[in-house]
Enzyme design. Structure first.
Site, PDB file in Angstrom:
ATOM      1  N   HIS A  69       0.836  -1.200   0.000  1.00  0.00           N
ATOM      2  CA  HIS A  69       0.000   0.000   0.000  1.00  0.00           C
ATOM      3  C   HIS A  69       0.874   1.254   0.000  1.00  0.00           C
ATOM      4  CE1 HIS A  69      -2.781  -3.106   1.553  1.00  0.00           C
ATOM      5  NE2 HIS A  69      -3.646  -2.444   0.804  1.00  0.00           N
ATOM      6  N   CYS A  89     -13.028  -5.859   6.780  1.00  0.00           N
ATOM      7  CA  CYS A  89     -12.380  -5.978   5.477  1.00  0.00           C
ATOM      8  C   CYS A  89     -11.093  -6.772   5.660  1.00  0.00           C
ATOM      9  CB  CYS A  89     -12.019  -4.609   4.911  1.00  0.00           C
ATOM     10  SG  CYS A  89     -13.412  -3.527   4.649  1.00  0.00           S
ATOM     11  N   GLU A 108     -10.292  -9.805  13.767  1.00  0.00           N
ATOM     12  CA  GLU A 108     -10.567  -8.373  13.948  1.00  0.00           C
ATOM     13  C   GLU A 108     -11.668  -8.115  14.965  1.00  0.00           C
ATOM     14  OE1 GLU A 108     -11.259  -5.879  10.561  1.00  0.00           O
ATOM     15  OE2 GLU A 108      -9.654  -6.809   9.394  1.00  0.00           O
ATOM     16  N   TYR A 116     -12.702  -1.346  -6.770  1.00  0.00           N
ATOM     17  CA  TYR A 116     -12.577   0.088  -6.539  1.00  0.00           C
ATOM     18  C   TYR A 116     -11.114   0.495  -6.444  1.00  0.00           C
ATOM     19  CZ  TYR A 116     -11.091  -0.365  -1.710  1.00  0.00           C
ATOM     20  OH  TYR A 116     -10.365  -0.642  -0.587  1.00  0.00           O
ATOM     21  N   GLU A 123      -8.355  -2.475  -5.330  1.00  0.00           N
ATOM     22  CA  GLU A 123      -8.743  -3.840  -4.991  1.00  0.00           C
ATOM     23  C   GLU A 123      -9.903  -4.384  -5.820  1.00  0.00           C
ATOM     24  OE1 GLU A 123      -7.602  -3.694  -0.246  1.00  0.00           O
ATOM     25  OE2 GLU A 123      -9.709  -3.433  -0.809  1.00  0.00           O
ATOM     26  N   TRP A 166     -14.599   2.990   0.071  1.00  0.00           N
ATOM     27  CA  TRP A 166     -15.111   1.723  -0.460  1.00  0.00           C
ATOM     28  C   TRP A 166     -16.520   1.453   0.037  1.00  0.00           C
ATOM     29  CZ3 TRP A 166     -10.876   2.073   2.756  1.00  0.00           C
ATOM     30  CH2 TRP A 166     -11.023   1.568   4.054  1.00  0.00           C
TER      31      TRP A 166
END
Length: 193
Positions: free
Chosen positions: A26, A68, A88, A106, A118, A163
């Site tokens: 990233h 996510c 998470e 997106y 992604e 997103w």
């Protein structure tokens, strides 16, 4: 995030072209890679809204959909959803998962120039336990009625991750989340078949 955790790199058709370290991938020219998003609901139909941890590299402190993540190389996307729900949000499986948007894709750029890029299938998840969020991943959570969420967004009272905004463009026309039609797995990126 585990240091050295790999993400699956993709070509424009959704075929795997390699892997890369999740932490290093990233940046301002993030390559296209495989991810997923999930929308978690409880038995009463409430939606689990989450705020990303302030230490996240991308969109820290931003409110977003429930969970996510990135499938590991060779990991089925649905298995990755279950793994990340546990890691998470402290929501152990088994989970009731439904593929909703198999072909969602997106690209979004943060103010500092970091890009998300992604292919990101979207899942609906129904749980019957309360989350126990990992503070390294999630700053805070809110259970909210779906109509309340939409009202807060339309009034400007809630800003969501880019997103989530794009996903909602596709999800809102589907009506009540309980009635969202299940997506066709044939429309997943080829790497996910």
């Amino acid at each position: 995030m585990t240091i050295g955790e790999q993400v699956v790199l993709l070509d424009d058709a959704g075929n795997q072209v390699g892997t890369a370290d999740k932490y290093a991938v990233h940046h301002d020219s993030t390559p296209l890679h495989l991810a997923f998003s999930s929308y978690v609901f409880d038995g009463a139909g409430r939606f689990l809204l989450t705020r990303r941890a302030l230490t996240k590299k991308t969109w820290p402190g931003v409110w977003t959909n429930s969970c996510c993540g990135h499938p590991l190389p060779g990991e089925p996307v649905a298995d990755a959803v279950g793994r990340r729900l546990t890691d998470e949000l402290g929501l152990p499986g088994p989970h009731k998962l439904d593929l909703v948007l198999p072909a969602f894709r997106y690209r979004a750029t943060m103010p500092d120039g970091i890009v998300e890029n992604e292919m990101c299938p979207v899942y609906r998840v129904v749980v019957d336990t309360e989350p126990d969020p990992n503070p390294d991943e999630v700053d805070s959570i809110r259970w909210v009625a779906w109509t309340t969420l939409l009202d807060e967004i339309s009034s400007g009272a809630l800003d969501l991750s880019p997103w989530s905004v794009l996903q909602l463009t596709d999800l809102i026309p589907l009506g009540d989340p309980v009635d969202w039609p299940v997506g066709d797995p044939a429309h997943l990126p080829p790497v996910a078949h």
